[in-house]
Design an enzyme around this catalytic site. Structure first.
Site, PDB file in Angstrom:
ATOM      1  N   ASP A 152      -5.632 -10.020  -0.326  1.00 30.56           N
ATOM      2  CA  ASP A 152      -5.783  -8.944  -0.909  1.00 30.56           C
ATOM      3  C   ASP A 152      -5.221  -8.931  -2.145  1.00 30.56           C
ATOM      4  O   ASP A 152      -4.134  -8.727  -2.689  1.00 30.56           O
ATOM      5  CB  ASP A 152      -4.405  -8.117   0.017  1.00 30.56           C
ATOM      6  CG  ASP A 152      -4.455  -6.456  -0.329  1.00 30.56           C
ATOM      7  OD1 ASP A 152      -5.267  -6.060  -1.529  1.00 30.56           O
ATOM      8  OD2 ASP A 152      -3.714  -5.749   0.251  1.00 30.56           O
TER       9      ASP A 152
ATOM     10  N   CYS B 229      -9.457  -3.932  -3.775  1.00 26.27           N
ATOM     11  CA  CYS B 229      -9.268  -2.750  -4.328  1.00 26.27           C
ATOM     12  C   CYS B 229     -10.160  -2.352  -5.365  1.00 26.27           C
ATOM     13  O   CYS B 229     -10.106  -1.320  -5.991  1.00 26.27           O
ATOM     14  CB  CYS B 229      -7.758  -2.518  -4.691  1.00 26.27           C
ATOM     15  SG  CYS B 229      -7.463  -3.651  -6.094  1.00 26.27           S
TER      16      CYS B 229
ATOM     17  N   GLU C  68       2.877 -15.535  -2.431  1.00 25.32           N
ATOM     18  CA  GLU C  68       3.130 -14.316  -3.255  1.00 25.32           C
ATOM     19  C   GLU C  68       3.795 -14.904  -4.703  1.00 25.32           C
ATOM     20  O   GLU C  68       4.650 -15.666  -4.510  1.00 25.32           O
ATOM     21  CB  GLU C  68       4.093 -13.295  -2.599  1.00 25.32           C
ATOM     22  CG  GLU C  68       4.310 -12.187  -3.557  1.00 25.32           C
ATOM     23  CD  GLU C  68       3.188 -11.238  -4.220  1.00 25.32           C
ATOM     24  OE1 GLU C  68       3.166 -11.293  -5.378  1.00 25.32           O
ATOM     25  OE2 GLU C  68       2.276 -10.841  -3.576  1.00 25.32           O
TER      26      GLU C  68
ATOM     27  N   TYR D  52      -1.788 -13.378  -1.494  1.00 24.44           N
ATOM     28  CA  TYR D  52      -1.344 -12.148  -2.378  1.00 24.44           C
ATOM     29  C   TYR D  52      -0.435 -11.192  -1.191  1.00 24.44           C
ATOM     30  O   TYR D  52      -0.681 -10.063  -1.094  1.00 24.44           O
ATOM     31  CB  TYR D  52      -2.305 -11.594  -2.773  1.00 24.44           C
ATOM     32  CG  TYR D  52      -3.219 -12.349  -3.679  1.00 24.44           C
ATOM     33  CD1 TYR D  52      -2.786 -12.619  -5.204  1.00 24.44           C
ATOM     34  CD2 TYR D  52      -4.152 -12.835  -3.169  1.00 24.44           C
ATOM     35  CE1 TYR D  52      -3.455 -13.677  -5.953  1.00 24.44           C
ATOM     36  CE2 TYR D  52      -5.098 -13.689  -3.890  1.00 24.44           C
ATOM     37  CZ  TYR D  52      -4.878 -14.321  -5.401  1.00 24.44           C
ATOM     38  OH  TYR D  52      -5.453 -15.004  -5.995  1.00 24.44           O
TER      39      TYR D  52
ATOM     40  N   GLN E  26       0.786  -1.260  -0.092  1.00 19.63           N
ATOM     41  CA  GLN E  26      -0.080   0.032   0.158  1.00 19.63           C
ATOM     42  C   GLN E  26       0.926   0.976  -0.089  1.00 19.63           C
ATOM     43  O   GLN E  26       1.737   1.442   0.893  1.00 19.63           O
ATOM     44  CB  GLN E  26      -0.819   0.081   1.321  1.00 19.63           C
ATOM     45  CG  GLN E  26      -1.691  -1.298   1.366  1.00 19.63           C
ATOM     46  CD  GLN E  26      -2.882  -1.370   0.121  1.00 19.63           C
ATOM     47  OE1 GLN E  26      -3.110  -0.487  -0.782  1.00 19.63           O
ATOM     48  NE2 GLN E  26      -3.532  -2.342   0.099  1.00 19.63           N
TER      49      GLN E  26
END
Length: 195
Positions: free
Chosen positions: A125, A152, A78, A57, A30
């Site tokens: 995320d 998002c 990831e 993620y 972020q």
């Protein structure tokens, strides 16, 4: 198609609530650190002590590291190699001992973790496209007690959350975070639990 650094470093060094992070420009984190901190604290508030957590993620590992002191174990999944290098560095910088970094696609690696470990909480995320249906199916079948979904893109998050609801989860709380003020973008965190 290609990028190169004209000057400066390939990474930022930041401090968020006393935690140190090295963030490569090609790794996700972020970028609004003040709002990001508020989001991590919100997520942390919804984590019980002594739990096994998947941070799916995970990007540079900020969320997983932020909650690691509450956890028995945190698995950070990831697929970006730059981000995985950051996660390993950030784990070292913060002297975190109870984490495991797993490089690869969440769609494939989450199954391995779920088969080999008892997981209490999954933090998602994902990118704007949201979650693959297969992930929602696997997580629902394993009856993971709590899902924390940071999205998002409201459209993909709505679609995914509806699938969780159809599989026996209910929304406990949600909180939007204005990560990019004066734009239409919003980061929304939803806490789901099995009903």
């Amino acid at each position: 198609e290609r990028d190169k650094i004209l000057f400066g470093n390939a990474f930022l060094n930041v401090n968020i609530s006393g935690k140190k992070f090295k963030l490569h420009y090609q790794a996700f984190s972020q970028v609004n650190f003040a709002v990001g901190k508020a989001m991590y604290e919100f997520i942390r508030k919804h984590i019980s002590e002594n739990t096994n957590i998947i941070d799916a993620y995970s990007g540079a590992g900020t969320t997983g590291i932020f909650v690691s002191d509450l956890a028995k174990k945190v698995f950070l999944i990831e697929n970006n190699s730059f981000a995985c290098a950051d996660v390993s560095e950030n784990i070292f910088l913060n002297n975190v001992k109870n984490t495991e970094v797993i490089e690869g696609n969440v769609e494939h690696k989450i199954s391995e973790v779920l088969e080999n470990h008892r997981i209490d909480v999954i933090i998602f995320d994902p990118p704007r496209k949201g979650l693959e249906k297969s992930i929602i199916k696997k997580v629902s079948q394993r009856k993971i007690k709590k899902i924390i979904y940071a999205g998002c893109d409201p459209t993909s998050q709505h679609r995914d959350v509806n699938l969780f609801l159809k599989n026996g989860y209910e929304i406990k709380v949600f909180q939007p975070f204005d990560m990019f003020p004066q734009t239409f973008h919003i980061e929304n965190v939803i806490v789901l639990e099995l009903s």
